[in-house]
Design an enzyme around this catalytic site. Structure first.
Site, PDB file in Angstrom:
ATOM      1  CB  SER A 146      -0.956  -0.051   1.194  1.00 25.02           C
ATOM      2  OG  SER A 146      -1.916   0.975   1.135  1.00 25.02           O
ATOM      3  CG  ASP A 195      -2.708   4.074  -1.446  1.00 25.32           C
ATOM      4  OD1 ASP A 195      -3.419   3.894  -2.453  1.00 25.32           O
ATOM      5  OD2 ASP A 195      -2.789   3.365  -0.427  1.00 25.32           O
ATOM      6  CG  ASP A 217      -2.892  -0.556  -2.449  1.00 18.58           C
ATOM      7  OD1 ASP A 217      -2.941   0.627  -2.040  1.00 18.58           O
ATOM      8  OD2 ASP A 217      -3.459  -1.495  -1.859  1.00 18.58           O
ATOM      9  CG  ASP A 233      -6.185   0.737  -0.929  1.00 15.42           C
ATOM     10  OD1 ASP A 233      -5.353   1.664  -0.801  1.00 15.42           O
ATOM     11  OD2 ASP A 233      -6.228  -0.245  -0.165  1.00 15.42           O
TER      12      ASP A 233
END
Length: 466
Positions: A122, A261, A263, A265
């Site tokens: 992440s 960010d 990833d 999400d």
């Protein structure tokens, strides 16, 4: 407002699940750590693939797992190791390449896969990585599934017969499928024509998909954080480092900036003046717009204990409610599913719109925000400033051991702080789910009072932990 002091664990942290059973590998959001240390090695990734594959082999059909990753250098190593693990137990593997976490969840379900995997840490630095697992419905795994997989990691997994070993193939149009999906969530009667948008992809998983989707909807796109080299993910760019985005928006005269960010999400927005807009304001914008359109389910939204009291008061003034959960997007989603809400999220920018997705999706949330701006025909600074946040202060107190929140003196100070803020603010105290830290947060109408309350509680915790 009556204060809430959270003195028990509020994250599903390493070491315990909600039933108190021991947890060794899975933490708040899958398995995560520094690459080539502890649990984040190629050997462990292969074991996770074997264990998860064995757990999800149910029935006589040919089983399939979908694997995506972000742009970290270690993604190649972990991806190959997981392919070996899954194929060794008879699962076919579909490789998506660099792909946002919500895209992996969506494609797991749409491709009728038995399991989905996202290799990502992440918003963490490049040296970290992680493994997130999704069930065939596209939702993150339950505690029970994760515990069963942990047991298989520790035990012996039966390997497939030589003729039943799985195959692996790469899907070349995965990014296009996600772009099409994301665009389909934007109202058909609207376009982004005339909008200049700066998009910051954090040198992460959405570095190709997000700029393409915005351009195809008509926007003039300025893309930053779109040159990943394996080591620069989240490095001075993205939703956790918005300074570059703020500067670029102002310097280019853009109407708005969007930061994802690593990833993708998570979403943070910057208005045309360079002001950062957090998840609370974005949720208020989306929920308000959906309420006016008659499509807001549940009569409000779901957020965590960390969302600003100003959001709660703003919603109440519109006749809408705010339901709070423990920290963690999975708790938000659980409450949304259980109580019929379709908007929820976190102040940090994890925004879940369950009409479209089974997890947070930064690009889809951004498109809903953009739709509100287009409809309003007004600057982002006007549309997105829904309420005045109350002064909020968060401090962390590190401790070496013991249970300082159970100390009698600490409890006494917390009770006095609650009484002082009653009707004028909130107090939230919680242990971190990932490190030996007590987080003390207070907010209220009087900034000086908030600071004094936080300092008194922190001092008491430090004394008890000494």
């Amino acid at each position: 407002m009556v204060l809430a002091a959270i003195t028990a664990g509020t994250k599903r942290h390493k070491g315990a699940n909600r039933q108190g059973m021991a947890r060794k590998y899975f933490g708040t959001d899958g398995i995560r750590g520094t690459t080539n240390l502890g649990a984040m090695t190629a050997a462990m990734a292969m074991k996770v693939g074997m264990a998860a594959g064995a757990h999800f082999r149910r029935g006589d059909h040919r089983h399939r797992v979908v694997i995506g990753k972000d742009t970290r250098l270690s993604g190649y190593m972990l991806e190959n190791a997981m392919v070996a693990g899954f194929t060794s137990v008879g699962m076919d593997v579909v490789l998506l390449g660099p792909m946002p976490t919500p895209a992996v969840a969506m494609l797991t379900h749409s491709m009728r896969a038995d399991l989905g995997v996202m290799i990502s840490a992440s918003h963490n630095p490049f040296a970290d990585n992680g493994i997130k697992l999704f069930g065939p419905d596209g939702y993150k795994l339950s505690d029970e599934d994760e515990l069963a997989i942990e047991a298989l990691i520790e035990g012996d997994v039966a390997l497939a017969a030589s003729g039943d070993i799985g195959r692996a193939r790469r899907v070349e149009d995965a990014r296009g499928r996600y772009i099409h999906f994301a665009k389909s969530t934007f109202p058909e009667d609207l376009t982004l024509d005339g909008l200049k948008i700066v998009i910051d992809c954090a040198n992460g998983a959405a570095y190709q998909a997000a700029p393409s989707a915005l351009w195809e909807l008509g926007a003039e796109v300025i893309a930053i954080g779109v040159t990943p080299n394996g080591k620069n993910i989240n490095d001075g760019v993205g939703s956790t480092a918005p300074d570059t985005l703020c500067q670029t928006v102002v310097a280019s005269g853009a109407h708005i900036g969007i930061a994802l960010d690593g990833d993708a999400d998570r979403l943070i927005v910057v208005d045309e003046t360079g002001h950062v807009v957090d998840g609370d304001q974005l949720m208020a914008t989306i929920a308000g717009g959906w309420a006016r359109q008659g499509r807001l389910a549940g009569g409000g939204l779901v957020a965590t204990v960390m969302s600003n009291l100003g959001l709660e008061r703003h919603l109440a003034a519109q006749g809408l409610g705010l339901v709070r959960t423990k920290v963690g997007d999975r708790y938000v989603l659980e409450k949304m599913r259980a109580s019929g809400y379709n908007v929820g999220g976190e102040q940090s920018g994890h925004i879940i719109l369950s009409d479209y997705a089974t997890t947070g999706d930064g690009l889809v949330a951004a498109l809903q925000v953009l739709a509100e701006i287009v409809r309003a025909g007004a600057p982002a600074s006007e549309v997105l400033r829904r309420f005045e946040p109350l002064p909020q202060l968060l401090k962390n107190v590190r401790f070496k051991g013991g249970k300082p929140l159970e100390d009698a003196r600490v409890k006494e100070v917390i009770a006095a702080a609650e009484a002082e803020l009653d009707g004028k603010g909130r107090l939230v105290i919680r242990p971190s789910g990932t490190e030996p830290v007590i987080r003390v947060m207070a907010e209220g109408d009087d900034r000086g009072q908030v600071e004094a309350v936080v300092d008194r509680v922190c001092d008491a915790v430090r004394e008890a932990a000494a």
